[in-house]
Write a protein that holds these residues in place. Structure first.
Motif, PDB file in Angstrom:
ATOM      1  N   PRO A   1       0.842  -1.210   0.000  1.00 53.50           N
ATOM      2  CA  PRO A   1       0.000   0.000   0.000  1.00 53.50           C
ATOM      3  C   PRO A   1       0.872   1.254   0.000  1.00 53.50           C
ATOM      4  O   PRO A   1       2.064   1.187   0.321  1.00 53.50           O
ATOM      5  CB  PRO A   1      -0.751  -0.115   1.332  1.00 53.50           C
ATOM      6  CG  PRO A   1       0.186  -0.859   2.220  1.00 53.50           C
ATOM      7  CD  PRO A   1       0.966  -1.813   1.330  1.00 53.50           C
ATOM      8  N   ALA A   2       0.279   2.379  -0.361  1.00 54.67           N
ATOM      9  CA  ALA A   2       1.004   3.655  -0.261  1.00 54.67           C
ATOM     10  C   ALA A   2       1.298   3.946   1.201  1.00 54.67           C
ATOM     11  O   ALA A   2       2.342   4.486   1.535  1.00 54.67           O
ATOM     12  CB  ALA A   2       0.191   4.779  -0.878  1.00 54.67           C
ATOM     13  N   ALA A   3       0.366   3.575   2.069  1.00 57.39           N
ATOM     14  CA  ALA A   3       0.577   3.817   3.498  1.00 57.39           C
ATOM     15  C   ALA A   3      -0.309   2.872   4.295  1.00 57.39           C
ATOM     16  O   ALA A   3      -1.379   2.452   3.827  1.00 57.39           O
ATOM     17  CB  ALA A   3       0.237   5.258   3.869  1.00 57.39           C
ATOM     18  N   ASN A   4       0.145   2.539   5.475  1.00 56.23           N
ATOM     19  CA  ASN A   4      -0.703   1.827   6.433  1.00 56.23           C
ATOM     20  C   ASN A   4      -1.202   2.778   7.511  1.00 56.23           C
ATOM     21  O   ASN A   4      -2.177   2.504   8.177  1.00 56.23           O
ATOM     22  CB  ASN A   4       0.082   0.681   7.072  1.00 56.23           C
ATOM     23  CG  ASN A   4       0.291  -0.459   6.107  1.00 56.23           C
ATOM     24  OD1 ASN A   4      -0.654  -0.986   5.546  1.00 56.23           O
ATOM     25  ND2 ASN A   4       1.545  -0.827   5.881  1.00 56.23           N
ATOM     26  N   ARG A   5      -0.470   3.883   7.665  1.00 57.20           N
ATOM     27  CA  ARG A   5      -0.882   4.901   8.630  1.00 57.20           C
ATOM     28  C   ARG A   5      -1.170   6.181   7.877  1.00 57.20           C
ATOM     29  O   ARG A   5      -0.266   6.750   7.267  1.00 57.20           O
ATOM     30  CB  ARG A   5       0.239   5.189   9.623  1.00 57.20           C
ATOM     31  CG  ARG A   5       0.635   3.987  10.420  1.00 57.20           C
ATOM     32  CD  ARG A   5       1.678   4.390  11.442  1.00 57.20           C
ATOM     33  NE  ARG A   5       2.048   3.208  12.203  1.00 57.20           N
ATOM     34  CZ  ARG A   5       2.647   3.226  13.370  1.00 57.20           C
ATOM     35  NH1 ARG A   5       2.979   4.380  13.905  1.00 57.20           N
ATOM     36  NH2 ARG A   5       2.943   2.122  13.996  1.00 57.20           N
ATOM     37  N   PHE A   6      -2.381   6.620   7.931  1.00 61.48           N
ATOM     38  CA  PHE A   6      -2.756   7.820   7.203  1.00 61.48           C
ATOM     39  C   PHE A   6      -2.663   9.027   8.117  1.00 61.48           C
ATOM     40  O   PHE A   6      -3.059   8.946   9.279  1.00 61.48           O
ATOM     41  CB  PHE A   6      -4.159   7.666   6.630  1.00 61.48           C
ATOM     42  CG  PHE A   6      -4.232   6.534   5.656  1.00 61.48           C
ATOM     43  CD1 PHE A   6      -3.973   6.738   4.320  1.00 61.48           C
ATOM     44  CD2 PHE A   6      -4.485   5.248   6.097  1.00 61.48           C
ATOM     45  CE1 PHE A   6      -3.992   5.684   3.424  1.00 61.48           C
ATOM     46  CE2 PHE A   6      -4.504   4.182   5.211  1.00 61.48           C
ATOM     47  CZ  PHE A   6      -4.254   4.394   3.862  1.00 61.48           C
TER      48      PHE A   6
ATOM     49  N   GLY B   1       4.467  -0.477   3.937  1.00 57.87           N
ATOM     50  CA  GLY B   1       3.855   0.471   3.009  1.00 57.87           C
ATOM     51  C   GLY B   1       4.894   1.498   2.564  1.00 57.87           C
ATOM     52  O   GLY B   1       5.932   1.676   3.214  1.00 57.87           O
ATOM     53  N   ASP B   2       4.611   2.161   1.443  1.00 55.55           N
ATOM     54  CA  ASP B   2       5.575   3.120   0.893  1.00 55.55           C
ATOM     55  C   ASP B   2       5.940   4.206   1.906  1.00 55.55           C
ATOM     56  O   ASP B   2       7.101   4.565   2.066  1.00 55.55           O
ATOM     57  CB  ASP B   2       4.992   3.786  -0.359  1.00 55.55           C
ATOM     58  CG  ASP B   2       4.885   2.817  -1.526  1.00 55.55           C
ATOM     59  OD1 ASP B   2       5.482   1.726  -1.446  1.00 55.55           O
ATOM     60  OD2 ASP B   2       4.197   3.161  -2.509  1.00 55.55           O
ATOM     61  N   MET B   3       4.939   4.734   2.591  1.00 53.91           N
ATOM     62  CA  MET B   3       5.222   5.819   3.522  1.00 53.91           C
ATOM     63  C   MET B   3       6.033   5.320   4.709  1.00 53.91           C
ATOM     64  O   MET B   3       6.962   5.982   5.159  1.00 53.91           O
ATOM     65  CB  MET B   3       3.922   6.443   4.013  1.00 53.91           C
ATOM     66  CG  MET B   3       4.135   7.800   4.623  1.00 53.91           C
ATOM     67  SD  MET B   3       2.613   8.407   5.366  1.00 53.91           S
ATOM     68  CE  MET B   3       2.638   7.552   6.925  1.00 53.91           C
ATOM     69  N   GLU B   4       5.711   4.142   5.207  1.00 57.42           N
ATOM     70  CA  GLU B   4       6.440   3.574   6.338  1.00 57.42           C
ATOM     71  C   GLU B   4       7.878   3.231   5.924  1.00 57.42           C
ATOM     72  O   GLU B   4       8.803   3.353   6.722  1.00 57.42           O
ATOM     73  CB  GLU B   4       5.716   2.337   6.865  1.00 57.42           C
ATOM     74  CG  GLU B   4       4.380   2.653   7.565  1.00 57.42           C
ATOM     75  CD  GLU B   4       3.223   2.922   6.622  1.00 57.42           C
ATOM     76  OE1 GLU B   4       3.299   2.538   5.437  1.00 57.42           O
ATOM     77  OE2 GLU B   4       2.225   3.554   7.046  1.00 57.42           O
TER      78      GLU B   4
ATOM     79  N   PRO C   1       3.722   6.678  -4.235  1.00 55.42           N
ATOM     80  CA  PRO C   1       4.006   5.392  -4.891  1.00 55.42           C
ATOM     81  C   PRO C   1       4.647   5.577  -6.264  1.00 55.42           C
ATOM     82  O   PRO C   1       5.626   4.904  -6.591  1.00 55.42           O
ATOM     83  CB  PRO C   1       2.621   4.744  -5.004  1.00 55.42           C
ATOM     84  CG  PRO C   1       1.816   5.377  -3.907  1.00 55.42           C
ATOM     85  CD  PRO C   1       2.310   6.789  -3.815  1.00 55.42           C
TER      86      PRO C   1
END
Lengths: 629, 629
Positions: free
Chosen positions: A325-330, B149-152, B178
């Motif tokens: 995913p792009a993020a797991n924490r939004f 995830g990408d952000m993490e 992403p």
């Protein structure tokens, strides 16, 4: 024909009479989506499921071969909307079978049950550190001697009121602050958000406004549930639910992601999610006699894909190996940025997830059931459109996800509906030829069947020999309720008018097959988790079932069909909509907001799609109760 | 005539030929502002100053009685633009005298002087904790095992790179993350902002981009100066300056606030500020061969009113007792929110002020001169359009403000200009009848005179008996440079062509009067501060002069006219544009960002407008050097 030579055609839909203009080569499904018509397409428009059958009333349209369209129907103009290319003007009839269930349009104000009340009391006990507090202030007007700036005066007042820290004040508010302070005679309520990076003043209004309410939102793949919550007391002001309008773009996550990946798809799916939420909020506000601006904070629990689509974040890689995913924490944001139809400045937070397929909805449920604070080995089951299962305790947790489909939420089941008033939620069958006894949500006239009712019915039909181990109706079983509906063998739970039923309610062989697949997915996932951890079912001290099945889930029946492990009844509890409770906790309690971040770090994710024994377990679970039985 | 019966008229301006349509009863000044024409109105359009005189070429327009319009001129169609109501179609000529100085249109790329270079070196020594850092990252691509995830993943990389904390990532960036990560092969530069509430990722771009630059901005009432600064080295990439286009709405703060309070005025003034900044940034970018998106952070120093007007915050109460701003500390925000024409996501911070009339520009100067870290008693003088003076040391500080006007910045002076190339910045007069010797900024051909040149000239003319104690030219003084210009006695510093002068440069009696008022305001403020603290001038260990006077300020001449206290030359230093240096520090150093907040709390504000002896001191200072002399 357009000015640039691009051919466009008109598609008129019946019975609504609405018309769309589409480019040459677009599909009838595209045209329906453009109008927001509630057309089904369970596979998301890939030509697989055959649920989007329409009938061409006028105009030419090439055939679309599919098992669901017999030669006779094809001759009569039946086509798959998602495959039928528009090459000229058309009039198209959408049969009822291809229309999304009424729940998608008629919104229900869901009644709070007694169990809800108890859970609510437990919440109120926690409370007292909500995401947003209202601080009443009586500020001394400025003088030549006490000549602080307006914002610094407000900050001083907040500090004196014990609101702590130096709060931030965004530009938009700063612009209005001088006028608000003076118009209110320096007696104001400051709305202070408790964000991870410190306090933030999000609104200032004349003193004595109504107590601030927040929105707890469970954004499910199939069902969306919202609650207005009094932020100072923790009391539920109102609850409402609706089917997620994104169902028009596919009933499962994969279909949605594919639809979002098409040109304009991300905006379309975001818009459908916001439309669904908008209608829920509208309904909540109307009942509570509040305005959008009165809703001052929101917490959203949803699975990873739903949150991506809601926020317009590319989700494509969630379905492609290695499923990232792009993020797991939004990040927390303003309602205006998230697009939610509440006060523009309202802080919005999101439950964090642990991976592409074990998202924030599950963690919200885990949070709500308290297993992360308990020594007992707990099995948490969220039976949503994706089944997510977490096993563990305070020390360790392991989670996995399985594709269950939306059957338990009433989608894809001939007479299915969500657990809303009028849904058959309990079924009892005294004997093979007895008339089934049923109970409905709120005791309203029966008009469909929800998840808990389907599980009861399947177990009772099996116990009475009306269905076999494969879940198929036994033609010679001799039940007077056996019938044929739409060319399929069926069992009639309620005839129209029987006990005041608002409609005939039945399950077909096809429905039963879907239910079997759903229970098998959950059963196999539980078995795989136990195998992976080397534990036996008997080691489980507590089984917590959450989801939108309905309050009336009967563990004995769920055990009888094999969905749940065979454990003493005292070990089972139904936690209600865990995702929604979790969202409530996030809205009301700072310890909960902190705990869920820790949970996100602690749960180990087990990927079933690549697990060596999951498929084996799944195939063995396609029997009642199991091949091992 | 409009459809609703609202009469509108056309006003054509000459010599430009541009036309505006205005409602019946609007003024000619309104029409000029609507077109953005650089028309003067030193009093902000209150009918007081007489600087907005225009000539009606065709059409009827009622007379506007004012001392600046003789009966003969009135008969010839001369009117005050700010008082002349438009009641029919007009053609209006704007004489050169009523046009804002060329600096407002022709922007100067200001050359860095040697002194600038030294200060810059001192800055580079501080540096190393800029508002924004670029962190190069080489992230491992995700796998089934490493499936963050990408952000993490980005956050983990930042942590490993020692960038600390869990950085926030805004939604806008998350949406693009992403695609950016994959397109760059997981080798990226993360731009990390150091904000009061923690780190924030503001941009992610493919690795190897140019080093990030920041914008240091001195937003003055009269002059706006911008610098592009290399955020990693602290080096100045480029500097440019322009007159604040808001001058069309008044030369002083009060005029601006009044103009902003009219309907649509706040938007107009905000737009004019942003237009000025936009032209400066455009010029900076063109010279540095950069694009707007390359400017990744900004720090803005400005007085309280200028920051209110820039941010569209109501400023009306700054001018009304008890003189309360909406805020003295403006929250950090994104460039897009502030409207600055740089990267939309760039963090923008503002220097805090201590009150309505001692703003962030002064504190930036106090920060830059280091008096808050020194034991020496320091007198800090910021000679801008508002004169602001701070006296104190590490232990205590007291500050006040006085209205000096924009004379030292070249506005309202016949041949005045900002301290830009070609400005006469030094003047020496060997004898009463000698030809003055001059030096210009950058040695460019003389084309006007700036603040330091005016102070030199006033002192030298007084020393040679060419002006008297009241600052008036003495007709019989016998200097060959005495002349008459525009009906006023004048002293010609340079004839056109003399030593290559690009234009004739002179001071009139009117100019000298304005200079006298300016020096008197500063002189009286210093004396009042000393009186208030019970200190004598001799107690002052260090006098730091900041502002836009020009590098060449000669303390001896400033002492001679009485503006500065009579102290040994070694105690004076010229700190350059303190506001701009302070903005640089805020951009480059976290200790500076923290220190300035402490300064804002520590400076005591002395209100001169209500002080019992300020006016007395002011009147006594309207002589050279002073009545006490």
């Amino acid at each position: 024909m357009g000015a640039q030579g691009m051919r466009t055609h008109r598609v008129k839909f019946l019975p609504s009479g609405r018309e769309a203009a589409v480019n040459d080569g677009a599909t009838i499904h595209d045209a329906a989506l453009a109008l927001g018509l509630p057309i089904r397409a369970d596979c998301g428009g890939k030509g697989v499921c055959g649920t989007c059958v329409v009938k061409i009333e006028s105009g030419a349209c090439a055939p679309t071969p599919h098992p669901s369209i017999t030669p006779a129907r094809e001759k009569n103009g039946y086509r798959l909307a998602c495959r039928a290319a528009v090459t000229g003007d058309l009039a198209v009839f959408i049969p009822e079978e291809s229309t999304l269930p009424a729940g998608d349009i008629d919104f229900e104000t869901v009644v709070l049950t007694e169990d809800d009340g108890k859970r609510r009391e437990a919440l109120a006990g926690l409370a007292a550190s909500p995401l947003l507090v209202r601080v009443p202030l009586s500020l001394p007007p400025p003088t030549l001697e006490d000549n602080l700036g307006d914002m610094e005066r407000l900050a001083r007042g907040l500090k004196a009121a014990g609101a702590g820290g130096e709060p931030r004040c965004p530009l938009g508010l700063l612009r209005r602050l001088p006028a608000i302070l003076r118009a209110s005679g320096w007696r104001v309520d400051a709305a202070l958000a408790d964000l991870p990076w410190g306090p933030e003043v999000v609104a200032v209004s004349p003193a004595g406004g109504p107590p601030p309410v927040g929105l707890a939102l469970d954004l499910g793949t199939t069902t969306v549930v919202g609650e207005l919550v009094d932020l100072s007391s923790g009391a539920c002001v109102r609850r409402a639910a609706a089917y997620n309008r994104q169902i028009s773009c596919g009933t499962d996550i994969i279909g949605r992601i594919i639809a979002a990946g098409k040109p304009g798809g991300a905006d379309l799916l975001r818009g459908l999610a916001l439309e669904t939420i908008g209608k829920i909020v509208e309904r909540l506000l109307a009942h509570a006699r509040l305005e959008a601006g009165d809703v001052a904070a929101a917490a959203v629990a949803g699975n990873t894909t739903m949150l991506h689509l809601l926020l317009g974040i590319e989700a494509e890689r969630i379905r492609l190996e290695p499923y990232i995913p792009a993020a797991n924490r939004f990040p927390p944001m303003r309602a205006a940025e998230a697009g939610l139809p509440i006060a523009a400045s309202a802080p919005v937070i999101f439950s964090p997830g642990i991976g592409s397929y074990v998202g924030g909805d599950v963690l919200a449920g885990v949070l709500a059931c308290g297993m992360g604070r308990s020594d007992e080995l707990t099995l948490f089951i969220d039976a949503g459109t994706n089944g997510e299962i977490v096993l563990g305790n305070r020390e360790w947790m392991i989670g996995c996800a399985c594709s269950t489909g939306p059957a338990f939420e009433g989608i894809g089941i001939a007479c299915g509906m969500m657990a809303a008033p009028g849904a058959v939620e309990e079924v009892e069958l005294a004997s093979r030829d007895a008339v089934p006894r049923v109970a409905t949500v709120s005791g309203a006239p029966a008009r469909g069947i929800c998840g808990s009712g389907m599980i009861d019915l399947m177990a009772q039909l099996f116990a009475r020999g009306i269905i076999d181990r494969k879940g198929l109706l036994v033609p010679g079983a001799g039940s007077p309720r056996l019938a044929e509906r739409g060319g399929r063998a069926a069992y009639v739970v309620r005839r129209k008018g029987e006990d005041g039923a608002a409609a005939e309610i039945y399950l077909t062989d096809v429905d039963l097959k879907k239910l079997l697949l759903t229970k098998a997915a959950i059963q196999a996932a539980i078995r795989t988790l136990l195998l992976e951890t080397g534990l036996g079912a008997a080691d489980i001290a507590r089984v917590v079932i959450a989801g939108r099945l309905g309050e009336a889930l009967d563990a004995a029946n769920a055990i009888a069909i094999g969905m749940l492990p065979d454990l003493p009844p005292g070990r089972f509890s139904y936690a209600g909509n865990g995702s929604l409770w979790g969202a409530n906790l996030l809205l009301l309690s700072r310890p909960a907001r902190e705990e869920i971040l820790g949970l996100a770090d602690r749960v180990t994710y087990l990927d079933l799609s690549t697990h060596p024994s999951y498929m084996e377990q799944f195939v063995a679970s396609l029997f009642i109760p199991h091949t091992d039985a």
